[in-house]
Design a protein around this motif. Structure first.
Motif, mmCIF file in Angstrom:
data_model
loop_
_atom_site.group_PDB
_atom_site.id
_atom_site.type_symbol
_atom_site.label_atom_id
_atom_site.label_comp_id
_atom_site.label_asym_id
_atom_site.label_seq_id
_atom_site.Cartn_x
_atom_site.Cartn_y
_atom_site.Cartn_z
ATOM 1 N N TYR A 58 0.783 -1.244 -0.070
ATOM 2 C CA TYR A 58 -0.116 -0.027 0.100
ATOM 3 C C TYR A 58 1.000 1.270 0.033
ATOM 4 O O TYR A 58 0.482 2.303 -0.857
ATOM 5 N N ALA A 59 1.703 1.120 0.782
ATOM 6 C CA ALA A 59 2.763 2.287 0.902
ATOM 7 C C ALA A 59 3.631 2.456 -0.445
ATOM 8 O O ALA A 59 3.688 3.756 -0.856
ATOM 9 N N GLN A 60 3.900 1.678 -0.964
ATOM 10 C CA GLN A 60 4.853 1.840 -2.305
ATOM 11 C C GLN A 60 3.801 2.456 -3.417
ATOM 12 O O GLN A 60 4.365 2.810 -4.369
ATOM 13 N N ALA A 61 2.376 2.200 -3.255
ATOM 14 C CA ALA A 61 1.587 2.549 -4.307
ATOM 15 C C ALA A 61 1.165 4.116 -4.036
ATOM 16 O O ALA A 61 0.524 4.805 -4.767
ATOM 17 N N ILE A 65 4.089 10.411 -2.933
ATOM 18 C CA ILE A 65 5.196 10.627 -2.009
ATOM 19 C C ILE A 65 6.522 10.060 -2.704
ATOM 20 O O ILE A 65 6.826 8.765 -2.984
ATOM 21 N N GLN A 66 7.472 11.273 -2.801
ATOM 22 C CA GLN A 66 8.852 10.888 -3.592
ATOM 23 C C GLN A 66 9.841 10.162 -2.768
ATOM 24 O O GLN A 66 10.265 9.564 -3.181
ATOM 25 N N LEU A 282 9.091 16.875 -1.828
ATOM 26 C CA LEU A 282 7.979 15.860 -2.304
ATOM 27 C C LEU A 282 7.039 16.237 -3.257
ATOM 28 O O LEU A 282 6.737 17.315 -3.500
ATOM 29 N N ALA A 283 6.712 15.051 -4.209
ATOM 30 C CA ALA A 283 5.573 15.288 -5.104
ATOM 31 C C ALA A 283 4.399 14.922 -5.026
ATOM 32 O O ALA A 283 4.106 13.935 -4.433
ATOM 33 N N LEU A 284 3.402 15.688 -5.354
ATOM 34 C CA LEU A 284 2.079 15.349 -5.219
ATOM 35 C C LEU A 284 1.255 15.210 -6.751
ATOM 36 O O LEU A 284 1.703 16.002 -7.447
#
Length: 490
Positions: A58-61, A65-66, A282-284
């Motif tokens: 789930y976190a890697q998806a 979050i860069q 960080l990228a959104l």
């Protein structure tokens, strides 16, 4: 006497069997939770925790979050956070309760076996002789099965289903909130680490400047006032270093609490994450300015409010059905005999069938008041649903309103840092050349330090705004809908 002894043996055997069975206890053995208290109450106490495979997936998806470190910290929190565990257990509880209400749609079939053995004394027997009577029965049947003419049981089952779906939405909402809280705590720790590093660098430079000024004072090139002013800047920086050192420790403790255990050192943010001289952010995922309303309706809290509204609507149907007659059925088939070995022989069959109708005549207004309560609960749920939708629109609108100005604010603050740095360099050069006094250097130094601290705070606020926008949109599922809307627009 011998016959009486033989007669008492089954009674004694039954009493012994009952005593043995009464000693059984099906409750699980209580064990105090272990590993919750570290050996010492100190910063960074406790062993690091590990993330589960599902949490890592789930976190890697979370493509918004860069930082890979932050993704792994999120996975740790999803595996060990206690609030999320409570939400999951509440969802499982609601699932089990729905199973109970759904089971009422079907008759409950039970099997029953019974044996009796009694002795009649000679004084009570018409024949004047004592006798022993035996009777054995075995039955299979159902009891009080309600024929659901008016939908009462179906509506109760529907209310249970909606309660389960509501708990599922609450669990997803807790999960999204946890990801946002962990991200904010991690970023806050990064910002305070950057502030601490800035304070340490400032202290080092001011100590060098003080040492130089002290040598100049010793040879008579400057006054004692300048030396005292320089020393005050050193002590001010020393106070800031101590304060930010404590704050970094507190931030780390807050992160450990959210995660549910100690975070490995390699997953903590680096000093350069939000440093003044580092523009990496960080990228959104990009969000369109005109969002479809369906995105906000997918928020877990909005969906949970809608499921609650559906449950209250079903309860109205159940309350209204209680005003009408109810029909219940009880029936059984089985066998009965005076001898155990002939219990299932020919001619021993038995059956019973007992329908029952119940019509409420006078309840003192209880049933109609129950309908009014159900209708009031439905109106309350409707208002709560409308409030949830309005709150969703407000949160997204506020986040987008802030988002539109962050580029200009960060650009302006970065320019201010560069300008104050140049002013400090020039004032220091003029002081060393004897053109200005040291007060000009002090003012420029304070302005530069304040501008750098403000830039770190703005970068932190900009990152938190990205997290807030992700949360306001309902998490990863909503972002997928946004991406789909962008593809359609293209």
């Amino acid at each position: 006497m011998k016959q009486q002894t033989l007669t008492m043996r089954p009674v004694v055997a039954a009493a012994v069997a009952a005593a043995l069975l009464s000693a059984c206890n099906l409750a699980p053995t209580y064990q105090q939770p272990a590993g919750m208290v570290p050996d010492t109450v100190a910063a960074q106490a406790g062993a690091p925790v590990q993330a589960s495979e599902a949490a890592l997936s789930y976190a890697q998806a979370q493509a918004w979050i860069q930082s890979l470190q932050l993704r792994e910290v999120v996975a740790l929190a999803l595996s060990h956070n206690r609030d999320l565990r409570v939400a999951l257990d509440n969802m499982e509880k609601a699932r089990a309760q729905y199973g109970i209400t759904r089971a009422d749609l079907l008759p409950s079939i039970t099997a029953q076996g019974q044996g009796t053995r009694s002795r009649t004394s000679a004084e009570l027997s018409p024949a004047g002789q004592s006798s022993v009577n035996e009777q054995y029965t075995a039955q299979l049947g159902f009891t009080s099965y309600e024929i659901d003419f008016w939908g009462r049981v179906r509506n109760l089952s529907e209310a249970g289903l909606q309660a389960f779906l509501q708990s599922e939405g609450n669990q997803r909402n807790v999960q999204i909130g946890l990801v946002a809280d962990v991200s904010n705590a991690w970023l806050t720790l990064a910002a305070d680490m950057a502030r601490l590093q800035l304070a340490q660098d400032t202290l080092a430079s001011r100590e060098k400047a003080y040492a130089l000024t002290k040598r100049m004072f010793e040879i008579g090139s400057t006054s004692g006032l300048v030396l005292a002013q320089n020393l005050s800047t050193v002590e001010t920086a020393r106070v800031d270093v101590a304060a930010y050192t404590s704050q970094v420790a507190r931030d780390r403790n807050a992160l450990h609490l959210l995660v549910g255990g100690a975070v490995p050192a390699e997953l903590l943010p680096s000093v350069q994450t939000l440093a003044v001289n580092d523009a990496n952010n960080l990228a959104l995922l990009p969000v369109p300015q005109a969002l479809p309303s369906s995105v906000l309706l997918q928020r877990p809290d909005v969906q949970a409010a809608e499921h609650n509204l559906r449950a209250m609507n079903a309860n109205i149907g159940a309350a209204r059905a209680a005003l009408f007659p109810s029909i219940t059925l009880t029936g059984s088939v089985g066998s009965g005999s005076r001898e155990l070995d002939t219990l299932f022989g020919g001619g021993t069959g038995t059956w019973s069938f007992m329908p029952q109708i119940k019509l409420p005549i006078f309840e003192g207004g209880r049933l109609r008041a129950g309908v009014q309560v159900a209708e009031a609960n439905q109106r309350i749920a409707l208002s709560q649903y409308e409030k949830a939708v309005q709150t969703a629109f407000k949160e997204v609108a506020d986040a987008l309103a802030d988002r539109a100005q962050w580029g200009e604010r960060l650009g302006a603050q970065t320019g201010m840092v560069l300008a104050t740095q140049k002013a400090f360099d020039l004032s220091e050069a003029r002081f060393q050349a004897g053109v200005d006094n040291y007060l000009t250097v002090l003012d420029a130094q304070r302005s530069l330090y304040a501008a750098q601290q403000t830039l770190i705070s703005l970068r932190l606020s900009e990152q938190i705004n990205r997290v807030t926008l992700w949360k306001a949109l309902g998490g990863q599922e909503a972002l997928a809908l946004v991406s789909g809307a962008q593809e359609i627009a293209k």
